[in-house]
Design a protein around this motif. Structure first.
Motif, PDB file in Angstrom:
ATOM      1  N   THR A  41       9.796 -22.554   2.825  1.00 60.52           N
ATOM      2  CA  THR A  41       8.405 -22.149   3.001  1.00 60.52           C
ATOM      3  C   THR A  41       7.893 -21.534   1.708  1.00 60.52           C
ATOM      4  O   THR A  41       8.506 -20.613   1.167  1.00 60.52           O
ATOM      5  N   ALA A  42       6.753 -22.042   1.242  1.00 63.90           N
ATOM      6  CA  ALA A  42       6.104 -21.525   0.042  1.00 63.90           C
ATOM      7  C   ALA A  42       5.106 -20.449   0.444  1.00 63.90           C
ATOM      8  O   ALA A  42       4.425 -20.575   1.458  1.00 63.90           O
ATOM      9  N   PHE A  43       5.001 -19.385  -0.372  1.00 65.72           N
ATOM     10  CA  PHE A  43       4.099 -18.289  -0.047  1.00 65.72           C
ATOM     11  C   PHE A  43       3.633 -17.566  -1.310  1.00 65.72           C
ATOM     12  O   PHE A  43       4.237 -17.694  -2.379  1.00 65.72           O
ATOM     13  N   VAL A  44       2.550 -16.823  -1.156  1.00 67.24           N
ATOM     14  CA  VAL A  44       2.060 -15.896  -2.171  1.00 67.24           C
ATOM     15  C   VAL A  44       1.735 -14.592  -1.457  1.00 67.24           C
ATOM     16  O   VAL A  44       1.657 -14.544  -0.232  1.00 67.24           O
ATOM     17  N   GLY A  45       1.526 -13.541  -2.215  1.00 71.24           N
ATOM     18  CA  GLY A  45       1.146 -12.271  -1.608  1.00 71.24           C
ATOM     19  C   GLY A  45       0.978 -11.182  -2.642  1.00 71.24           C
ATOM     20  O   GLY A  45       1.110 -11.414  -3.842  1.00 71.24           O
ATOM     21  N   GLN A  46       0.690  -9.994  -2.148  1.00 74.83           N
ATOM     22  CA  GLN A  46       0.540  -8.837  -3.019  1.00 74.83           C
ATOM     23  C   GLN A  46       1.045  -7.611  -2.293  1.00 74.83           C
ATOM     24  O   GLN A  46       1.263  -7.641  -1.088  1.00 74.83           O
ATOM     25  N   GLU A  47       1.224  -6.529  -3.050  1.00 79.81           N
ATOM     26  CA  GLU A  47       1.672  -5.290  -2.428  1.00 79.81           C
ATOM     27  C   GLU A  47       0.724  -4.936  -1.298  1.00 79.81           C
ATOM     28  O   GLU A  47      -0.490  -5.079  -1.433  1.00 79.81           O
ATOM     29  N   ALA A  48       1.281  -4.501  -0.192  1.00 78.70           N
ATOM     30  CA  ALA A  48       0.535  -4.339   1.058  1.00 78.70           C
ATOM     31  C   ALA A  48      -0.249  -3.034   1.129  1.00 78.70           C
ATOM     32  O   ALA A  48      -0.195  -2.333   2.119  1.00 78.70           O
ATOM     33  N   ALA A  49      -1.033  -2.707   0.111  1.00 79.72           N
ATOM     34  CA  ALA A  49      -1.842  -1.486   0.144  1.00 79.72           C
ATOM     35  C   ALA A  49      -3.074  -1.655   1.025  1.00 79.72           C
ATOM     36  O   ALA A  49      -3.474  -0.741   1.720  1.00 79.72           O
ATOM     37  N   ASP A  50      -3.694  -2.836   0.998  1.00 76.01           N
ATOM     38  CA  ASP A  50      -4.892  -3.102   1.788  1.00 76.01           C
ATOM     39  C   ASP A  50      -4.739  -4.496   2.391  1.00 76.01           C
ATOM     40  O   ASP A  50      -4.953  -5.493   1.711  1.00 76.01           O
ATOM     41  N   ALA A  51      -4.358  -4.561   3.645  1.00 78.91           N
ATOM     42  CA  ALA A  51      -4.061  -5.845   4.290  1.00 78.91           C
ATOM     43  C   ALA A  51      -5.276  -6.758   4.389  1.00 78.91           C
ATOM     44  O   ALA A  51      -5.134  -7.959   4.516  1.00 78.91           O
ATOM     45  N   SER A  52      -6.480  -6.206   4.330  1.00 82.59           N
ATOM     46  CA  SER A  52      -7.671  -7.050   4.454  1.00 82.59           C
ATOM     47  C   SER A  52      -7.988  -7.805   3.160  1.00 82.59           C
ATOM     48  O   SER A  52      -8.686  -8.808   3.179  1.00 82.59           O
ATOM     49  N   GLU A  53      -7.476  -7.330   2.039  1.00 80.00           N
ATOM     50  CA  GLU A  53      -7.731  -7.968   0.750  1.00 80.00           C
ATOM     51  C   GLU A  53      -6.646  -9.015   0.476  1.00 80.00           C
ATOM     52  O   GLU A  53      -5.481  -8.692   0.353  1.00 80.00           O
ATOM     53  N   LYS A  54      -7.054 -10.283   0.416  1.00 81.10           N
ATOM     54  CA  LYS A  54      -6.093 -11.375   0.199  1.00 81.10           C
ATOM     55  C   LYS A  54      -5.991 -11.699  -1.286  1.00 81.10           C
ATOM     56  O   LYS A  54      -6.937 -11.523  -2.035  1.00 81.10           O
ATOM     57  N   LEU A  55      -4.844 -12.199  -1.666  1.00 84.59           N
ATOM     58  CA  LEU A  55      -4.612 -12.662  -3.030  1.00 84.59           C
ATOM     59  C   LEU A  55      -5.260 -14.024  -3.199  1.00 84.59           C
ATOM     60  O   LEU A  55      -5.073 -14.915  -2.369  1.00 84.59           O
ATOM     61  N   GLY A  56      -6.016 -14.204  -4.265  1.00 82.54           N
ATOM     62  CA  GLY A  56      -6.607 -15.504  -4.540  1.00 82.54           C
ATOM     63  C   GLY A  56      -5.565 -16.461  -5.121  1.00 82.54           C
ATOM     64  O   GLY A  56      -4.658 -16.039  -5.830  1.00 82.54           O
ATOM     65  N   TRP A  57      -5.704 -17.726  -4.797  1.00 80.43           N
ATOM     66  CA  TRP A  57      -4.800 -18.742  -5.332  1.00 80.43           C
ATOM     67  C   TRP A  57      -5.509 -20.082  -5.366  1.00 80.43           C
ATOM     68  O   TRP A  57      -6.495 -20.304  -4.676  1.00 80.43           O
ATOM     69  N   SER A  58      -4.997 -20.987  -6.189  1.00 76.33           N
ATOM     70  CA  SER A  58      -5.562 -22.328  -6.301  1.00 76.33           C
ATOM     71  C   SER A  58      -4.515 -23.267  -6.868  1.00 76.33           C
ATOM     72  O   SER A  58      -3.426 -22.839  -7.256  1.00 76.33           O
ATOM     73  N   ALA A  59      -4.856 -24.537  -6.940  1.00 75.34           N
ATOM     74  CA  ALA A  59      -4.011 -25.574  -7.558  1.00 75.34           C
ATOM     75  C   ALA A  59      -2.622 -25.655  -6.932  1.00 75.34           C
ATOM     76  O   ALA A  59      -1.619 -25.762  -7.632  1.00 75.34           O
ATOM     77  N   LEU A  60      -2.565 -25.616  -5.614  1.00 67.90           N
ATOM     78  CA  LEU A  60      -1.292 -25.669  -4.900  1.00 67.90           C
ATOM     79  C   LEU A  60      -0.680 -27.062  -4.956  1.00 67.90           C
ATOM     80  O   LEU A  60      -1.356 -28.052  -4.713  1.00 67.90           O
ATOM     81  N   ARG A  61       0.619 -27.123  -5.276  1.00 64.36           N
ATOM     82  CA  ARG A  61       1.410 -28.348  -5.176  1.00 64.36           C
ATOM     83  C   ARG A  61       2.789 -27.976  -4.655  1.00 64.36           C
ATOM     84  O   ARG A  61       3.426 -27.070  -5.176  1.00 64.36           O
ATOM     85  N   LEU A  62       3.234 -28.654  -3.623  1.00 58.26           N
ATOM     86  CA  LEU A  62       4.548 -28.442  -3.045  1.00 58.26           C
ATOM     87  C   LEU A  62       5.178 -29.809  -2.869  1.00 58.26           C
ATOM     88  O   LEU A  62       4.717 -30.600  -2.043  1.00 58.26           O
ATOM     89  N   ASN A  63       6.189 -30.128  -3.672  1.00 58.89           N
ATOM     90  CA  ASN A  63       6.796 -31.460  -3.679  1.00 58.89           C
ATOM     91  C   ASN A  63       8.295 -31.398  -3.435  1.00 58.89           C
ATOM     92  O   ASN A  63       8.962 -30.473  -3.904  1.00 58.89           O
ATOM     93  N   VAL A  64       8.808 -32.397  -2.730  1.00 57.43           N
ATOM     94  CA  VAL A  64      10.244 -32.604  -2.587  1.00 57.43           C
ATOM     95  C   VAL A  64      10.537 -33.995  -3.103  1.00 57.43           C
ATOM     96  O   VAL A  64       9.968 -34.973  -2.628  1.00 57.43           O
TER      97      VAL A  64
END
Length: 160
Positions: free
Chosen positions: A130-153
């Protein structure tokens, strides 16, 4: 300032996808994503782990210092990014690659084009990662921005 080596449970995670079963003895799994830290004083995480969340790659990046830490193999700090501090909201290119050789997985971590040594691990049978991103859990309502996702096998023999 954060000084302690972080642990995975300190982060608010967002799952981005899961691989099919990786059951070929010679396979390559690659996860590429650009993450966009909101604050330079909050660590971010990017990873690809098995269902137990104990095997795979999980790295924390501290944007203000460029510190890159291993979160699942006990290796601690594995290096520092050369050009820091990172700018808030600017994309940080992350490329995590797992090369399977039988039961053994050799790992490669690339952040902002810089390569970091990462501990290898062993995993028997089939693996769904499982691929994931995240940030330190200081404010759960604020999500980490991300883009250009590629997941290949790639289920073919890889060059050694």
């Amino acid at each position: 300032m954060n000084v302690a080596i972080p642990e995975l449970n300190q982060f608010s995670l967002e799952e981005l996808g899961q691989t099919p079963a990786v059951d070929k003895p010679n396979a390559e799994v690659r996860f590429k994503v650009d993450i966009e830290p909101n604050r330079v004083t909050r660590r971010v995480v990017v990873g690809i782990l098995d269902e137990s969340r104990k095997r795979g790659i999980a790295v924390a990046i501290y944007p203000v210092t460029g510190e890159v830490c291993d979160l699942c193999n006990g290796a601690g700090v594995i290096g520092y990014l050369a050009n820091t501090p990172l700018a808030p909201g600017a994309p940080v290119a992350c490329d995590l690659t797992l090369y399977r050789f039988g039961r053994n997985f050799v790992c490669s971590v690339r952040v902002q084009g810089e390569i970091f040594l990462y501990p290898a691990f062993s995993l028997g049978g089939t693996a769904r990662l499982t691929a994931f991103v995240g940030q330190e859990a200081a404010d759960a309502s604020e999500k980490l921005g991300w883009s250009a996702l590629r997941l290949n096998v790639i289920e073919q023999p890889v060059a050694a």
